[in-house]
Write a protein that holds these residues in place. Sequence first.
Motif, PDB file in Angstrom:
ATOM      1  N   PRO A  20       0.837  -1.205   0.000  1.00 39.69           N
ATOM      2  CA  PRO A  20       0.000   0.000   0.000  1.00 39.69           C
ATOM      3  C   PRO A  20       0.873   1.257   0.000  1.00 39.69           C
ATOM      4  O   PRO A  20       1.986   1.254   0.524  1.00 39.69           O
ATOM      5  CB  PRO A  20      -0.804  -0.118   1.298  1.00 39.69           C
ATOM      6  N   GLY A  21       0.352   2.314  -0.595  1.00 43.46           N
ATOM      7  CA  GLY A  21       1.115   3.551  -0.724  1.00 43.46           C
ATOM      8  C   GLY A  21       1.511   4.194   0.594  1.00 43.46           C
ATOM      9  O   GLY A  21       2.472   4.944   0.655  1.00 43.46           O
ATOM     10  N   ALA A  22       0.780   3.881   1.651  1.00 46.24           N
ATOM     11  CA  ALA A  22       1.053   4.497   2.949  1.00 46.24           C
ATOM     12  C   ALA A  22       2.274   3.903   3.647  1.00 46.24           C
ATOM     13  O   ALA A  22       2.741   4.456   4.636  1.00 46.24           O
ATOM     14  CB  ALA A  22      -0.164   4.359   3.860  1.00 46.24           C
ATOM     15  N   LEU A  23       2.787   2.781   3.151  1.00 47.19           N
ATOM     16  CA  LEU A  23       3.908   2.097   3.803  1.00 47.19           C
ATOM     17  C   LEU A  23       5.098   1.967   2.868  1.00 47.19           C
ATOM     18  O   LEU A  23       4.936   1.867   1.657  1.00 47.19           O
ATOM     19  CB  LEU A  23       3.495   0.686   4.244  1.00 47.19           C
ATOM     20  N   SER A  24       6.275   1.919   3.457  1.00 50.42           N
ATOM     21  CA  SER A  24       7.476   1.581   2.691  1.00 50.42           C
ATOM     22  C   SER A  24       7.481   0.075   2.462  1.00 50.42           C
ATOM     23  O   SER A  24       6.709  -0.672   3.081  1.00 50.42           O
ATOM     24  CB  SER A  24       8.721   1.984   3.479  1.00 50.42           C
ATOM     25  N   ALA A  25       8.361  -0.386   1.592  1.00 51.71           N
ATOM     26  CA  ALA A  25       8.481  -1.822   1.351  1.00 51.71           C
ATOM     27  C   ALA A  25       8.827  -2.554   2.650  1.00 51.71           C
ATOM     28  O   ALA A  25       8.250  -3.596   2.968  1.00 51.71           O
ATOM     29  CB  ALA A  25       9.535  -2.099   0.278  1.00 51.71           C
ATOM     30  N   GLN A  26       9.749  -2.007   3.433  1.00 51.86           N
ATOM     31  CA  GLN A  26      10.134  -2.632   4.699  1.00 51.86           C
ATOM     32  C   GLN A  26       8.982  -2.599   5.696  1.00 51.86           C
ATOM     33  O   GLN A  26       8.747  -3.565   6.419  1.00 51.86           O
ATOM     34  CB  GLN A  26      11.365  -1.929   5.292  1.00 51.86           C
ATOM     35  N   GLY A  27       8.239  -1.515   5.729  1.00 54.86           N
ATOM     36  CA  GLY A  27       7.091  -1.406   6.629  1.00 54.86           C
ATOM     37  C   GLY A  27       6.008  -2.425   6.306  1.00 54.86           C
ATOM     38  O   GLY A  27       5.407  -3.021   7.212  1.00 54.86           O
ATOM     39  N   TRP A  28       5.729  -2.631   5.020  1.00 57.95           N
ATOM     40  CA  TRP A  28       4.733  -3.618   4.592  1.00 57.95           C
ATOM     41  C   TRP A  28       5.192  -5.025   4.963  1.00 57.95           C
ATOM     42  O   TRP A  28       4.426  -5.822   5.468  1.00 57.95           O
ATOM     43  CB  TRP A  28       4.504  -3.477   3.097  1.00 57.95           C
ATOM     44  N   PHE A  29       6.476  -5.319   4.748  1.00 57.98           N
ATOM     45  CA  PHE A  29       7.019  -6.621   5.140  1.00 57.98           C
ATOM     46  C   PHE A  29       6.870  -6.821   6.645  1.00 57.98           C
ATOM     47  O   PHE A  29       6.434  -7.887   7.091  1.00 57.98           O
ATOM     48  CB  PHE A  29       8.493  -6.737   4.744  1.00 57.98           C
ATOM     49  N   ASN A  30       7.206  -5.809   7.423  1.00 58.03           N
ATOM     50  CA  ASN A  30       7.110  -5.917   8.882  1.00 58.03           C
ATOM     51  C   ASN A  30       5.669  -6.173   9.320  1.00 58.03           C
ATOM     52  O   ASN A  30       5.424  -6.985  10.211  1.00 58.03           O
ATOM     53  CB  ASN A  30       7.661  -4.664   9.557  1.00 58.03           C
ATOM     54  N   LEU A  31       4.717  -5.486   8.694  1.00 60.34           N
ATOM     55  CA  LEU A  31       3.307  -5.687   9.024  1.00 60.34           C
ATOM     56  C   LEU A  31       2.864  -7.106   8.673  1.00 60.34           C
ATOM     57  O   LEU A  31       2.209  -7.776   9.474  1.00 60.34           O
ATOM     58  CB  LEU A  31       2.431  -4.659   8.294  1.00 60.34           C
ATOM     59  N   LEU A  32       3.237  -7.579   7.492  1.00 58.43           N
ATOM     60  CA  LEU A  32       2.871  -8.941   7.095  1.00 58.43           C
ATOM     61  C   LEU A  32       3.500  -9.976   8.025  1.00 58.43           C
ATOM     62  O   LEU A  32       2.840 -10.921   8.455  1.00 58.43           O
ATOM     63  CB  LEU A  32       3.300  -9.215   5.655  1.00 58.43           C
TER      64      LEU A  32
END
Length: 70
Positions: A25-37
Motif C-alpha cells: 500500500p502507498g502508505a507504507l514503505s516496502a520494509q514497513g509492509w514486510f514488517n506488518l505482514l
Amino acid sequence: MENDQIMIHVRFAPDGSVATIGECPGALSAQGWFNLLASSTTDCYETLSGGRALFRLPKLQVEQLKSSAA
C-alpha cells in the motif's frame, strides 16, 4: 471465490532489507509492509533462494491488512 489466495513476492537487498515487495500500500514503505505482514500472519511465509521470499495469504486478509495500513 472465498478461498482465493494472493502470493506476495519479496526481494531482499544484500544487507537484508526489503528491496521490493508486492501488493504494497502507498502508505507504507516496502520494509514497513514486510514488517506488518510478518507480524500479522503465521505459517504464510516461505523463504526462497536468491534473496527472495513469498507470503501466501487469503485475499480477504490482504485487503484487511491494506486497509489497516491506510
